[in-house]
Design a protein around this motif. Sequence first.
Motif, PDB file in Angstrom:
ATOM      1  N   SER A 120      20.886 -31.108 -33.495  1.00 16.75           N
ATOM      2  CA  SER A 120      19.704 -31.000 -32.640  1.00 16.75           C
ATOM      3  C   SER A 120      18.605 -30.209 -33.344  1.00 16.75           C
ATOM      4  CB  SER A 120      20.073 -30.324 -31.317  1.00 16.75           C
ATOM      5  OG  SER A 120      20.739 -29.090 -31.561  1.00 16.75           O
TER       6      SER A 120
ATOM      7  N   LYS B 235      32.928 -41.878 -34.175  1.00 16.44           N
ATOM      8  CA  LYS B 235      31.869 -40.907 -33.914  1.00 16.44           C
ATOM      9  C   LYS B 235      32.358 -39.819 -32.960  1.00 16.44           C
ATOM     10  CE  LYS B 235      28.493 -43.742 -32.596  1.00 16.44           C
ATOM     11  NZ  LYS B 235      27.098 -44.130 -32.251  1.00 16.44           N
TER      12      LYS B 235
ATOM     13  N   PRO C 199      23.656 -28.801 -41.340  1.00 16.06           N
ATOM     14  CA  PRO C 199      24.814 -29.312 -40.596  1.00 16.06           C
ATOM     15  C   PRO C 199      26.038 -29.616 -41.444  1.00 16.06           C
ATOM     16  CG  PRO C 199      22.809 -30.325 -39.787  1.00 16.06           C
ATOM     17  CD  PRO C 199      22.415 -29.520 -40.981  1.00 16.06           C
TER      18      PRO C 199
ATOM     19  N   SER D 148      18.200 -27.308 -37.081  1.00 19.66           N
ATOM     20  CA  SER D 148      18.889 -26.548 -38.124  1.00 19.66           C
ATOM     21  C   SER D 148      17.871 -25.695 -38.853  1.00 19.66           C
ATOM     22  CB  SER D 148      19.620 -27.470 -39.106  1.00 19.66           C
ATOM     23  OG  SER D 148      18.715 -28.330 -39.767  1.00 19.66           O
TER      24      SER D 148
ATOM     25  N   TRP E 283      26.358 -23.837 -40.387  1.00 14.14           N
ATOM     26  CA  TRP E 283      25.171 -24.453 -39.806  1.00 14.14           C
ATOM     27  C   TRP E 283      24.615 -23.512 -38.749  1.00 14.14           C
ATOM     28  CZ3 TRP E 283      25.469 -25.825 -34.519  1.00 14.14           C
ATOM     29  CH2 TRP E 283      24.258 -26.326 -33.982  1.00 14.14           C
TER      30      TRP E 283
ATOM     31  N   LEU F 198      25.879 -31.295 -32.348  1.00 16.48           N
ATOM     32  CA  LEU F 198      26.161 -31.893 -33.648  1.00 16.48           C
ATOM     33  C   LEU F 198      26.800 -33.253 -33.414  1.00 16.48           C
ATOM     34  CD1 LEU F 198      27.824 -28.906 -35.563  1.00 16.48           C
ATOM     35  CD2 LEU F 198      25.657 -29.957 -36.170  1.00 16.48           C
ATOM     36  N   GLU F 199      26.415 -34.245 -34.193  1.00 16.13           N
ATOM     37  CA  GLU F 199      27.058 -35.562 -34.126  1.00 16.13           C
ATOM     38  C   GLU F 199      27.630 -35.920 -35.497  1.00 16.13           C
ATOM     39  OE1 GLU F 199      24.551 -38.620 -32.634  1.00 16.13           O
ATOM     40  OE2 GLU F 199      24.371 -37.725 -30.631  1.00 16.13           O
TER      41      GLU F 199
ATOM     42  N   ARG G 180      24.547 -35.023 -38.012  1.00 13.54           N
ATOM     43  CA  ARG G 180      23.207 -34.777 -37.489  1.00 13.54           C
ATOM     44  C   ARG G 180      23.270 -33.617 -36.504  1.00 13.54           C
ATOM     45  NH1 ARG G 180      20.299 -38.083 -34.440  1.00 13.54           N
ATOM     46  NH2 ARG G 180      22.123 -38.913 -33.329  1.00 13.54           N
TER      47      ARG G 180
ATOM     48  N   ARG H 210      30.819 -36.128 -30.917  1.00 13.34           N
ATOM     49  CA  ARG H 210      29.661 -35.287 -30.595  1.00 13.34           C
ATOM     50  C   ARG H 210      30.158 -33.962 -30.036  1.00 13.34           C
ATOM     51  NH1 ARG H 210      25.043 -37.769 -26.973  1.00 13.34           N
ATOM     52  NH2 ARG H 210      26.607 -37.613 -25.300  1.00 13.34           N
TER      53      ARG H 210
ATOM     54  N   HIS I 195      28.695 -38.435 -41.798  1.00  9.59           N
ATOM     55  CA  HIS I 195      27.276 -38.080 -41.749  1.00  9.59           C
ATOM     56  C   HIS I 195      27.088 -37.185 -40.530  1.00  9.59           C
ATOM     57  CE1 HIS I 195      22.958 -38.284 -41.961  1.00  9.59           C
ATOM     58  NE2 HIS I 195      22.897 -38.756 -40.723  1.00  9.59           N
TER      59      HIS I 195
END
Length: 494
Positions: A367, A460, A375, A369, A387, A398-399, A365, A462, A363
């Motif tokens: 800041s 995860k 993304p 877009s 993106w 982006l995460e 996410r 980032r 998934h």
Amino acid sequence: MDRRRFLLAGSAVAVLGASGSRLATAAATTPAPTSARPRPSPQQLRWQREELAMFVHLTVNTFTGKEWGDGTESPAIFNPRKLDARQWARTAKAAGFRSMILTAKHHDGFCLWPTATTTHSVASSPWKHGKGDVVREFVDACHAEGLGAGLYLSPWDRNAKSYGTGEAYNNFYIAQLTELLTHYGKIVEVWFDGANGEGPNGRKQAYDWPRIHATVRRLQPDAIMFSDAGPDVRWIGDEQGKAADTCWSTVDPASVPYPGYDRPWVGDLLGHGDPHGSAWRPGESDVSIRPGWFWHADQNDQVRTPDNLMALYFSSVGHNSKLLLNVPPNRDGLFESEDIATLQGFTAQREALFAHNLLRGAHVRASSSVAPNLPAHVLDADPDTYWSAASTARDSWLEFELPREIEFDTLELGEAIAHGQNIANHLVEHWENDAWKPLCWGTTIGHKKLTRMDPVRTRKLRLSLEFGYGTPRLARVAAYRGPDHRYGPGHNEK
């Protein structure tokens, strides 16, 4: 002293349009407006996305054992009885190369095609009883295998009596260039250098570069021109297959005004590029698979290993450059089995490492877009989807969150370079013990940025784009797990 350094040292002196201190101060200057930042032409974009091209060095040197001929060699020594350009092209294609460049004429002046400009050519050789044409066989082989065909025509000619006489030699050179660009169909790259040593009369030549470039544009308008000074793509500043870790595709054209221009800092400038440069001129990293550029029997046991070619891939393509790897045919006109085996191993390692993006399914996410450039596009393999942060953004993030932990040791990042190269700094962090921990930091990204590290396990990631000269846009974020850690910084396996 390597070939290129000699040629640079022998070039004429011109007035410099920009100082070497620019590299040190560029980051502190005011960024140009987004609208003013350069973008690649369709031809430049195609060229860089190829990533791999193969150089083929063949001439009388193959039969004399020299690296540079002096122009007095007899055409009678040139006789590659089993020459098979289709073998070259099949080998290149199977190894993932997209184009090839042939030395149609090296500094010795011997022409690999039956030119009307001189008798110092294959027409005077015993090969195919003087009826052969290496350029024709090379171009036809490239086209048959779906590869782009490029040609190198050395401006330095140690055989031509008109060399060093000014206009007469420029006319001679333009006539040779015209033959090559009109008799052989589509040519994708014309490779020049600043080779400017003495001719048989002891004099050097003042090359008419504007006329040379105009001839290429007129006869092959889609062909990319390479040299220290472009005008389309630039030399990377060494012959080691390595671009600088910070490598911009933009340059200030005044800093290297013509091929062979020499100042102590030119190599560094070409390696780094210039974030404020007004011209899009990406770098090409040239290197040979052997110690020499031409085939020598005593170098059959000194061919680079697949591991070494992987390291070169990381330091060239992985540093926003293109790798031009020389593979020289032997005296029979064939690639040696040792060279082919290394290329096969190199291909197998690339395919194994980059087979699966471990971030697929994450998934994502961001800041900010801008639809339709969302993304999730960074996870697909299409370089034309990407993106984009908000148009006014100069930093962003982006995460990536995965359903389960992954283990990786290689990161790939890629900007959407069709829209320019904007990102100046980036930071990658991973989630560990309920906190973000720094993983790696870098400067610009460009077409491709590859980073190796010790294996990391996480759910995860980032990616923080800390500063950009324009809107941050990314086409690719990927993580891979290699079989081991052989290609890290400073790796020097032969």
